[in-house]
Design an enzyme around this catalytic site. Structure first.
Site, PDB file in Angstrom:
ATOM      1  N   ASP A  66       0.994  -1.345   0.000  1.00  0.00           N
ATOM      2  CA  ASP A  66       0.007  -0.054  -0.200  1.00  0.00           C
ATOM      3  C   ASP A  66       0.759   1.357   0.086  1.00  0.00           C
ATOM      4  O   ASP A  66       1.509   1.513   1.037  1.00  0.00           O
ATOM      5  CB  ASP A  66      -1.147  -0.046   1.172  1.00  0.00           C
ATOM      6  CG  ASP A  66      -1.834   1.233   1.380  1.00  0.00           C
ATOM      7  OD1 ASP A  66      -1.536   2.104   0.618  1.00  0.00           O
ATOM      8  OD2 ASP A  66      -2.887   1.095   2.202  1.00  0.00           O
ATOM      9  N   VAL A  67       1.187   1.936  -1.199  1.00  0.00           N
ATOM     10  CA  VAL A  67       2.028   3.032  -1.274  1.00  0.00           C
ATOM     11  C   VAL A  67       1.579   4.147  -0.137  1.00  0.00           C
ATOM     12  O   VAL A  67       2.537   5.080  -0.053  1.00  0.00           O
ATOM     13  CB  VAL A  67       1.985   3.579  -2.555  1.00  0.00           C
ATOM     14  CG1 VAL A  67       2.518   2.331  -3.495  1.00  0.00           C
ATOM     15  CG2 VAL A  67       0.680   4.281  -2.947  1.00  0.00           C
TER      16      VAL A  67
ATOM     17  N   ASN B  79       3.508   2.372 -10.734  1.00  0.00           N
ATOM     18  CA  ASN B  79       2.307   2.548 -11.400  1.00  0.00           C
ATOM     19  C   ASN B  79       1.338   2.951 -10.303  1.00  0.00           C
ATOM     20  O   ASN B  79       0.354   3.564 -10.876  1.00  0.00           O
ATOM     21  CB  ASN B  79       2.248   1.254 -11.936  1.00  0.00           C
ATOM     22  CG  ASN B  79       0.642   1.195 -12.702  1.00  0.00           C
ATOM     23  OD1 ASN B  79       0.456   1.908 -13.481  1.00  0.00           O
ATOM     24  ND2 ASN B  79      -0.112   0.572 -12.076  1.00  0.00           N
TER      25      ASN B  79
ATOM     26  N   TYR C 149      -4.150  16.562  -9.017  1.00  0.00           N
ATOM     27  CA  TYR C 149      -3.767  15.404  -9.749  1.00  0.00           C
ATOM     28  C   TYR C 149      -2.154  16.011 -10.406  1.00  0.00           C
ATOM     29  O   TYR C 149      -1.143  15.538 -10.569  1.00  0.00           O
ATOM     30  CB  TYR C 149      -4.310  15.004 -11.051  1.00  0.00           C
ATOM     31  CG  TYR C 149      -3.937  13.718 -11.481  1.00  0.00           C
ATOM     32  CD1 TYR C 149      -3.707  12.506 -11.007  1.00  0.00           C
ATOM     33  CD2 TYR C 149      -3.338  14.060 -12.930  1.00  0.00           C
ATOM     34  CE1 TYR C 149      -2.964  11.506 -11.786  1.00  0.00           C
ATOM     35  CE2 TYR C 149      -3.279  12.894 -13.765  1.00  0.00           C
ATOM     36  CZ  TYR C 149      -2.617  11.735 -13.289  1.00  0.00           C
ATOM     37  OH  TYR C 149      -2.419  10.673 -14.007  1.00  0.00           O
TER      38      TYR C 149
ATOM     39  N   LYS D  73       1.876  14.878  -9.867  1.00  0.00           N
ATOM     40  CA  LYS D  73       2.729  14.385 -11.044  1.00  0.00           C
ATOM     41  C   LYS D  73       3.786  15.247 -11.543  1.00  0.00           C
ATOM     42  O   LYS D  73       4.694  14.701 -11.818  1.00  0.00           O
ATOM     43  CB  LYS D  73       1.611  14.208 -12.445  1.00  0.00           C
ATOM     44  CG  LYS D  73       0.889  13.112 -12.063  1.00  0.00           C
ATOM     45  CD  LYS D  73       1.283  11.926 -11.917  1.00  0.00           C
ATOM     46  CE  LYS D  73       0.384  10.423 -12.034  1.00  0.00           C
ATOM     47  NZ  LYS D  73       1.091   9.408 -11.783  1.00  0.00           N
TER      48      LYS D  73
END
Length: 236
Positions: A63-64, A90, A160, A164
């Protein structure tokens, strides 16, 4: 073939979508692949499905958003394989869509950064020692064109985009600190038809996987610290 000669790869967020396809394609190319997922039931089921097709796939829970799960996974991989050759970050989330960034709940930004940026950071932090002891590794961060600086002048998906952008920054910074034949790059897979991308997306998970996987097998003269789409450099 001895384990030492066989490349070992790990993919996070891999029980479905792009991650699942990456695991499948790596295994078809003779990698021993570790499918990582936060949900042990879904992860085990996905790995078992691929194993039933004759592919060399195993499962580990990551679980990141949980540093301890990442640390424990790195210990387990080291004990079983003694190395990691390819690491694909990913796992990700897209939580804010077209909301006004200035009025978006801060918890959405915090959750998105935790998953998309800090998740990748901790996976690299705990797994890169397995690469460093052998002087070889390929790390691929699955980013987005939304992470390009030019996207920040447009409204929508602010959390988001920032996550990123930070992931792209992590890619360049980490790449500047590695030694030996270790490469760290970021990839924009495009808009992909997955649970995250939605049914209207024009690209398939297989097309996305192909755009990522070439970086898993680049030679010592291959790129390091780059941002790519379909094998071509993208602007930061």
């Amino acid at each position: 073939m001895r384990l030492h000669d066989t490349k070992v790869a790990l993919v996070t967020g891999a029980n479905r979508g792009i991650g699942y396809e990456l695991v499948k394609q790596l295994a078809l190319n003779d990698f021993k692949v570790i499918l990582a997922s936060r949900d042990p039931n879904k992860g085990e089921d996905a790995a078992q499905k691929l194993k039933e097709s004759g592919l060399d796939v195993s499962f580990v829970r990551i679980d990141v958003d949980d540093q301890e799960s990442i640390r424990q996974a790195a210990i387990a991989v080291d004990r079983k394989f003694g190395k990691i050759d390819v690491l694909i970050n990913n796992a990700g989330m897209y939580g804010d869509e077209n909301e006004n960034f200035l009025t978006t709940a801060p918890s959405i930004l915090e959750k998105t950064m935790s998953t998309n940026f800090f998740g990748a950071y901790y996976v690299i932090h705990f797994f890169i020692p397995l690469m460093e002891k052998h002087g070889y590794g390929r790390i691929i961060n699955v980013s987005s064109d939304y992470g390009a600086m030019s996207q920040l002048s447009r409204q929508g998906a602010g959390a988001y985009k920032l996550s990123k952008l930070a992931l792209n920054g992590l890619t360049r910074l980490a790449a500047a600190h590695v030694h030996g034949d270790i490469k760290i790059n970021a990839v924009d897979p495009g808009w992909v038809s997955t649970d995250m991308g939605g049914p209207n997306a024009p690209r398939t998970p297989m097309q996305a996987a192909e755009s990522i996987l070439w970086l898993a097998t680049i030679g010592p003269d291959g790129p390091n610290g780059g941002f790519f789409r379909d094998g071509k450099r993208s602007d930061w």
